[in-house]
Design a protein around this motif. Structure first.
Motif, PDB file in Angstrom:
ATOM      1  N   ILE A 283       0.831  -1.209   0.000  1.00 31.02           N
ATOM      2  CA  ILE A 283       0.000   0.000   0.000  1.00 31.02           C
ATOM      3  C   ILE A 283       0.865   1.259   0.000  1.00 31.02           C
ATOM      4  O   ILE A 283       0.543   2.217  -0.723  1.00 31.02           O
ATOM      5  N   PRO A 284       1.979   1.327   0.753  1.00 32.81           N
ATOM      6  CA  PRO A 284       2.840   2.516   0.642  1.00 32.81           C
ATOM      7  C   PRO A 284       3.349   2.770  -0.767  1.00 32.81           C
ATOM      8  O   PRO A 284       3.642   3.926  -1.127  1.00 32.81           O
ATOM      9  N   ASP A 285       3.474   1.721  -1.605  1.00 31.43           N
ATOM     10  CA  ASP A 285       3.928   1.909  -2.984  1.00 31.43           C
ATOM     11  C   ASP A 285       2.965   2.762  -3.800  1.00 31.43           C
ATOM     12  O   ASP A 285       3.339   3.282  -4.859  1.00 31.43           O
TER      13      ASP A 285
ATOM     14  N   LYS B 198     -14.667   2.174   5.045  1.00 34.86           N
ATOM     15  CA  LYS B 198     -14.184   2.793   6.277  1.00 34.86           C
ATOM     16  C   LYS B 198     -12.725   2.433   6.513  1.00 34.86           C
ATOM     17  O   LYS B 198     -11.894   3.297   6.835  1.00 34.86           O
ATOM     18  N   SER B 199     -12.370   1.165   6.328  1.00 33.59           N
ATOM     19  CA  SER B 199     -10.982   0.734   6.514  1.00 33.59           C
ATOM     20  C   SER B 199     -10.067   1.383   5.476  1.00 33.59           C
ATOM     21  O   SER B 199      -8.916   1.719   5.783  1.00 33.59           O
ATOM     22  N   THR B 200     -10.566   1.551   4.248  1.00 32.92           N
ATOM     23  CA  THR B 200      -9.751   2.174   3.206  1.00 32.92           C
ATOM     24  C   THR B 200      -9.466   3.637   3.546  1.00 32.92           C
ATOM     25  O   THR B 200      -8.342   4.130   3.347  1.00 32.92           O
ATOM     26  N   ARG B 201     -10.456   4.341   4.074  1.00 35.78           N
ATOM     27  CA  ARG B 201     -10.218   5.731   4.476  1.00 35.78           C
ATOM     28  C   ARG B 201      -9.175   5.794   5.589  1.00 35.78           C
ATOM     29  O   ARG B 201      -8.330   6.702   5.612  1.00 35.78           O
ATOM     30  N   GLU B 202      -9.232   4.836   6.511  1.00 36.69           N
ATOM     31  CA  GLU B 202      -8.222   4.785   7.574  1.00 36.69           C
ATOM     32  C   GLU B 202      -6.848   4.483   6.997  1.00 36.69           C
ATOM     33  O   GLU B 202      -5.836   5.053   7.442  1.00 36.69           O
ATOM     34  N   ALA B 203      -6.790   3.597   6.009  1.00 33.09           N
ATOM     35  CA  ALA B 203      -5.510   3.264   5.381  1.00 33.09           C
ATOM     36  C   ALA B 203      -4.942   4.461   4.625  1.00 33.09           C
ATOM     37  O   ALA B 203      -3.721   4.705   4.656  1.00 33.09           O
ATOM     38  N   MET B 204      -5.789   5.211   3.963  1.00 30.94           N
ATOM     39  CA  MET B 204      -5.322   6.393   3.235  1.00 30.94           C
ATOM     40  C   MET B 204      -4.696   7.396   4.180  1.00 30.94           C
ATOM     41  O   MET B 204      -3.699   8.058   3.850  1.00 30.94           O
ATOM     42  N   GLN B 205      -5.263   7.511   5.371  1.00 30.92           N
ATOM     43  CA  GLN B 205      -4.699   8.421   6.369  1.00 30.92           C
ATOM     44  C   GLN B 205      -3.400   7.862   6.944  1.00 30.92           C
ATOM     45  O   GLN B 205      -2.412   8.594   7.083  1.00 30.92           O
TER      46      GLN B 205
ATOM     47  N   ASP C 158      -2.822  11.245   0.769  1.00 31.70           N
ATOM     48  CA  ASP C 158      -3.652  12.444   0.695  1.00 31.70           C
ATOM     49  C   ASP C 158      -3.946  12.866  -0.740  1.00 31.70           C
ATOM     50  O   ASP C 158      -4.930  13.575  -0.996  1.00 31.70           O
ATOM     51  N   ASN C 159      -3.086  12.451  -1.664  1.00 30.86           N
ATOM     52  CA  ASN C 159      -3.282  12.851  -3.062  1.00 30.86           C
ATOM     53  C   ASN C 159      -4.164  11.878  -3.832  1.00 30.86           C
ATOM     54  O   ASN C 159      -4.321  12.013  -5.047  1.00 30.86           O
ATOM     55  N   TYR C 160      -4.762  10.912  -3.141  1.00 29.78           N
ATOM     56  CA  TYR C 160      -5.659   9.943  -3.785  1.00 29.78           C
ATOM     57  C   TYR C 160      -7.116  10.288  -3.482  1.00 29.78           C
ATOM     58  O   TYR C 160      -7.429  10.870  -2.441  1.00 29.78           O
ATOM     59  N   ARG C 161      -7.996   9.892  -4.400  1.00 32.81           N
ATOM     60  CA  ARG C 161      -9.430   9.994  -4.180  1.00 32.81           C
ATOM     61  C   ARG C 161     -10.002   8.582  -4.068  1.00 32.81           C
ATOM     62  O   ARG C 161      -9.659   7.699  -4.857  1.00 32.81           O
TER      63      ARG C 161
ATOM     64  N   PRO D  41       1.504  -3.218   5.682  1.00 33.14           N
ATOM     65  CA  PRO D  41       2.439  -3.308   6.813  1.00 33.14           C
ATOM     66  C   PRO D  41       1.831  -2.895   8.148  1.00 33.14           C
ATOM     67  O   PRO D  41       2.192  -3.455   9.191  1.00 33.14           O
ATOM     68  N   GLU D  42       0.932  -1.935   8.154  1.00 30.96           N
ATOM     69  CA  GLU D  42       0.316  -1.464   9.397  1.00 30.96           C
ATOM     70  C   GLU D  42      -0.893  -2.311   9.805  1.00 30.96           C
ATOM     71  O   GLU D  42      -1.506  -2.053  10.840  1.00 30.96           O
ATOM     72  N   ASN D  43      -1.237  -3.293   8.996  1.00 39.52           N
ATOM     73  CA  ASN D  43      -2.357  -4.202   9.267  1.00 39.52           C
ATOM     74  C   ASN D  43      -3.677  -3.438   9.485  1.00 39.52           C
ATOM     75  O   ASN D  43      -4.484  -3.781  10.353  1.00 39.52           O
ATOM     76  N   ILE D  44      -3.886  -2.402   8.680  1.00 33.44           N
ATOM     77  CA  ILE D  44      -5.101  -1.603   8.791  1.00 33.44           C
ATOM     78  C   ILE D  44      -6.332  -2.445   8.464  1.00 33.44           C
ATOM     79  O   ILE D  44      -7.386  -2.306   9.096  1.00 33.44           O
TER      80      ILE D  44
END
Length: 307
Positions: free
Chosen positions: A145-147, A170-177, A182-185, A230-233
């Motif tokens: 995901i960081p890639d 909801k989990s995807t919004r948490e992962a984006m944060q 921030d540059n993704y929609r 990696p963060e297991n979000i």
């Protein structure tokens, strides 16, 4: 005259019996089971399969309520529906469980080993194997995901999602944060619109990342992979639970006994989902009947000892 009186008396008694008969028959009638589900492939498959068993084997009438995921939880908690089969726990629907737990009865998992996350195509451009016979490198280079930050331009800074109330959103919004995306929609839509975009991207060898989960027919149709988290979000493997309203056990004991036993494997669920998708989701009840015909031992296990 006496014969006439006897005849009238017989008719009166017969009429009295007939008048009492409907109430006796009514007391034998089974309640209609109201089953709430949402538009996900897994939810459609399980809802129609359970409907088929209840109607064909246990002689219940079943009313299916196709609604959004938040309404699905609320409808059972409020008693507007009797059962739902699509509670993703412990993480994806944790916020719904916290809100409604005291008004629901959890019958436990009906499907184990499910997973959610961000998914990309795992196919290469052109031939899938090189001259040496080794698998060609996939055209999408992102592994984690960081890639997504590294390849933001290639992905057009979009994550293709589903309905906004879904737990995976909801989990995807948490992962984006968490991963500073921030540059993704996050594009909202439906499972149908998400898989349509995925199909088009694979056909044209375009970069795409979608919200995905297993079991799902798209993993049988295309080579896909989850991006490492990696963060297991998105958590580890989850379970899909059956939830009922309090009181159903006493009002429909046979239905309760079956629902309490109902469980299947990801492989079994995938088989039915693939059949449903083969003709764009038409006639899911007929596909459920086909599944029962092919897997009679499963239904017998669920119904053993039930009248």
């Amino acid at each position: 005259m006496k014969k006439l009186m006897n005849t009238l008396l017989f008719k009166l008694l017969f009429t009295t019996l007939l008048c009492g008969l409907p109430s006796a028959v009514k007391s034998e009638e089974k309640p209609t089971i109201r089953l709430a589900y949402t538009e996900w492939s897994s939810s459609i498959a399980s809802a129609h399969l359970v409907q088929a068993v209840l109607q064909e084997r246990l002689n219940y009438s079943v009313e299916l309520l196709r609604i959004d995921v938040d309404q699905m939880w609320q409808s059972v908690a409020d008693g507007q529906a009797d059962v739902m089969l699509s509670a993703w726990l412990p993480l994806t629907h944790e916020h719904y469980l916290q809100r409604y737990a005291d008004r629901l009865v959890d019958l436990g998992p009906n499907l184990k080993g499910v997973r959610i996350g961000l998914v990309v195509p795992d196919v290469s451009v052109g031939r899938q194997t090189g001259a040496s016979g080794k698998r060609a490198r996939p055209y999408i280079k992102a592994e984690t995901i960081p890639d997504l930050n590294t390849y933001a331009a290639e992905f057009r800074r979009r994550i293709i999602g589903i309905d906004p109330g879904a737990g995976i959103m909801k989990s995807t919004r948490e992962a984006m944060q968490a991963y500073n995306l921030d540059n993704y929609r996050l594009i909202t839509g439906s499972e149908v619109s998400m898989t349509a975009e995925l199909s088009n991207a694979i056909r044209h060898q375009e970069w795409i990342v979608v919200t995905g989960w297993t079991p799902h027919w798209m993993f049988a149709r295309w080579a896909l992979r989850f991006l490492d988290d990696p963060e297991n979000i998105f958590g580890d493997a989850e379970e899909i639970h059956t939830m009922i309203r309090p009181g159903l056990r006493d009002e429909a004991p046979e239905a309760f006994a079956f629902l309490d036993r109902f469980a299947w494997t990801p492989e079994e669920a995938s088989q039915l989902m693939i059949w449903n998708q083969s003709d764009q989701g038409l006639y899911p009840y007929e596909k459920a009947l086909r599944w029962l015909h092919v897997n009679p031992q499963r239904a017998n296990q669920w119904l053993e000892g039930i009248r």
